[in-house]
Design an enzyme around this catalytic site. Structure first.
Site, PDB file in Angstrom:
ATOM      1  N   HIS A  91      -6.896  -5.702   2.042  1.00  0.00           N
ATOM      2  CA  HIS A  91      -5.752  -5.175   2.779  1.00  0.00           C
ATOM      3  C   HIS A  91      -5.235  -6.275   3.700  1.00  0.00           C
ATOM      4  CE1 HIS A  91      -6.768  -0.740   2.266  1.00  0.00           C
ATOM      5  NE2 HIS A  91      -7.946  -1.278   2.006  1.00  0.00           N
ATOM      6  N   HIS A 102     -10.324  -5.200  -3.371  1.00  0.00           N
ATOM      7  CA  HIS A 102      -8.975  -5.466  -2.869  1.00  0.00           C
ATOM      8  C   HIS A 102      -9.059  -5.861  -1.406  1.00  0.00           C
ATOM      9  CE1 HIS A 102      -9.970  -1.192  -2.504  1.00  0.00           C
ATOM     10  NE2 HIS A 102      -9.326  -1.214  -1.346  1.00  0.00           N
ATOM     11  N   GLY A 117     -15.933   2.524   3.581  1.00  0.00           N
ATOM     12  CA  GLY A 117     -14.668   3.251   3.435  1.00  0.00           C
ATOM     13  C   GLY A 117     -13.877   2.873   2.196  1.00  0.00           C
ATOM     14  N   GLN A 118     -14.549   2.294   1.206  1.00  0.00           N
ATOM     15  CA  GLN A 118     -13.840   1.927  -0.034  1.00  0.00           C
ATOM     16  C   GLN A 118     -13.566   3.170  -0.863  1.00  0.00           C
ATOM     17  OE1 GLN A 118     -15.913  -0.962  -2.469  1.00  0.00           O
ATOM     18  NE2 GLN A 118     -14.183  -1.222  -3.866  1.00  0.00           N
ATOM     19  N   ASP A 130       0.846  -1.191   0.000  1.00  0.00           N
ATOM     20  CA  ASP A 130       0.000   0.000   0.000  1.00  0.00           C
ATOM     21  C   ASP A 130       0.889   1.252   0.000  1.00  0.00           C
ATOM     22  OD1 ASP A 130      -3.218   0.491   0.979  1.00  0.00           O
ATOM     23  OD2 ASP A 130      -1.827   2.187   1.072  1.00  0.00           O
ATOM     24  N   ILE A 131       0.489   2.236  -0.798  1.00  0.00           N
ATOM     25  CA  ILE A 131       1.285   3.459  -0.936  1.00  0.00           C
ATOM     26  C   ILE A 131       1.257   4.285   0.354  1.00  0.00           C
ATOM     27  CG2 ILE A 131      -0.508   5.034  -1.800  1.00  0.00           C
ATOM     28  CD1 ILE A 131       1.495   5.794  -4.048  1.00  0.00           C
ATOM     29  N   ASN A 168     -12.848  -3.299   2.465  1.00  0.00           N
ATOM     30  CA  ASN A 168     -13.794  -2.198   2.594  1.00  0.00           C
ATOM     31  C   ASN A 168     -14.720  -2.220   1.388  1.00  0.00           C
ATOM     32  OD1 ASN A 168     -12.512  -1.247   4.944  1.00  0.00           O
ATOM     33  ND2 ASN A 168     -11.005  -0.134   3.728  1.00  0.00           N
TER      34      ASN A 168
HETATM   35  P1  5GP Z   1      -9.739   1.406   0.290  1.00  0.00           P
HETATM   36  O1  5GP Z   1      -9.864   2.684   1.055  1.00  0.00           O
HETATM   37  O2  5GP Z   1     -10.417   1.484  -1.049  1.00  0.00           O
HETATM   38  O3  5GP Z   1     -10.125   0.172   1.071  1.00  0.00           O
HETATM   39  O4  5GP Z   1      -8.193   1.207   0.053  1.00  0.00           O
HETATM   40  C1  5GP Z   1      -7.506   1.732  -1.026  1.00  0.00           C
HETATM   41  C2  5GP Z   1      -6.046   1.667  -0.670  1.00  0.00           C
HETATM   42  O5  5GP Z   1      -5.293   1.839  -1.857  1.00  0.00           O
HETATM   43  C3  5GP Z   1      -5.584   2.743   0.311  1.00  0.00           C
HETATM   44  O6  5GP Z   1      -5.033   2.137   1.469  1.00  0.00           O
HETATM   45  C4  5GP Z   1      -4.550   3.536  -0.473  1.00  0.00           C
HETATM   46  O7  5GP Z   1      -3.455   3.955   0.307  1.00  0.00           O
HETATM   47  C5  5GP Z   1      -4.135   2.549  -1.560  1.00  0.00           C
HETATM   48  N1  5GP Z   1      -3.729   3.181  -2.803  1.00  0.00           N
HETATM   49  C6  5GP Z   1      -4.398   4.155  -3.484  1.00  0.00           C
HETATM   50  N2  5GP Z   1      -3.719   4.483  -4.604  1.00  0.00           N
HETATM   51  C7  5GP Z   1      -2.613   3.695  -4.630  1.00  0.00           C
HETATM   52  C8  5GP Z   1      -1.533   3.582  -5.552  1.00  0.00           C
HETATM   53  O8  5GP Z   1      -1.452   4.266  -6.573  1.00  0.00           O
HETATM   54  N3  5GP Z   1      -0.576   2.664  -5.246  1.00  0.00           N
HETATM   55  C9  5GP Z   1      -0.634   1.890  -4.116  1.00  0.00           C
HETATM   56  N4  5GP Z   1       0.367   1.018  -3.924  1.00  0.00           N
HETATM   57  N5  5GP Z   1      -1.643   1.971  -3.240  1.00  0.00           N
HETATM   58  C10 5GP Z   1      -2.618   2.863  -3.489  1.00  0.00           C
END
Ligand code: 5GP
Ligand code: ZN
Length: 126
Positions: free
Chosen positions: A114, A112, A105-106, A42-43, A99
């Site tokens: 985590h 995906h 919180g998606q 994760d970034i 999420n």
């Molecule tokens: P969500 O909030 O949808 O469950 O999680 C999305 C996740 O994707 C977040 O934790 C966010 O930091 C990660 N993310 C978003 N854009 C990028 C990206 O360009 N590269 C990587 N490695 N992670 C990303």
């Protein structure tokens, strides 16, 4: 999918960050890859170990899991099982999070999982 854009789950795959990561159009720190899934860090990590596992196929969210595509979920859990052992967090434990949608919180509309570990995580989440 070799050419152009197609629509699945109501979204253009060409606009999807995780489809672009899968395609190599956006760089990522890859951990594992096979024909069906990609795992990458994760970034914006929320734990010392924080990676994501995504299907290569564009599936929007848990709401879009069907009889036809549900085998990807068990495959993702098998991949997580391998990675957590490789990263030495399996014994201490870790958290797998999906999420779904706005209240869940998606923020990226490509399903995906985590995986967070290497620190003690609080419960319940906020
Ligand atoms: P969500 O909030 O949808 O469950 O999680 C999305 C996740 O994707 C977040 O934790 C966010 O930091 C990660 N993310 C978003 N854009 C990028 C990206 O360009 N590269 C990587 N490695 N992670 C990303
Ligand atoms: Zn996508």
């Amino acid at each position: 999918m070799k050419f152009g854009f197609s629509v699945k789950g109501g979204e253009f795959m060409g606009d999807c960050i995780f489809c672009k990561i899968v395609a190599g159009e956006i760089p990522s720190k890859k951990i594992y890859e096979d024909d069906k899934v990609l795992a990458f860090y994760d970034i914006s990590p929320e734990a010392p170990v924080h990676f994501l596992v995504v299907p290569k196929e564009h599936i929007v969210s848990a709401n879009d899991i069907t009889e036809e595509n549900c085998s990807i979920v068990s495959h993702i859990f098998l991949v997580i099982n391998k990675i957590v052992r490789d990263l030495n967090i399996s014994e201490n434990g870790y958290r797998i999070v999906n999420n779904c949608g706005t209240d869940g919180g998606q923020t990226v509309n490509h399903i995906h999982f985590h995986v967070l570990g290497a620190r003690e995580l609080k419960w319940p989440p906020g």
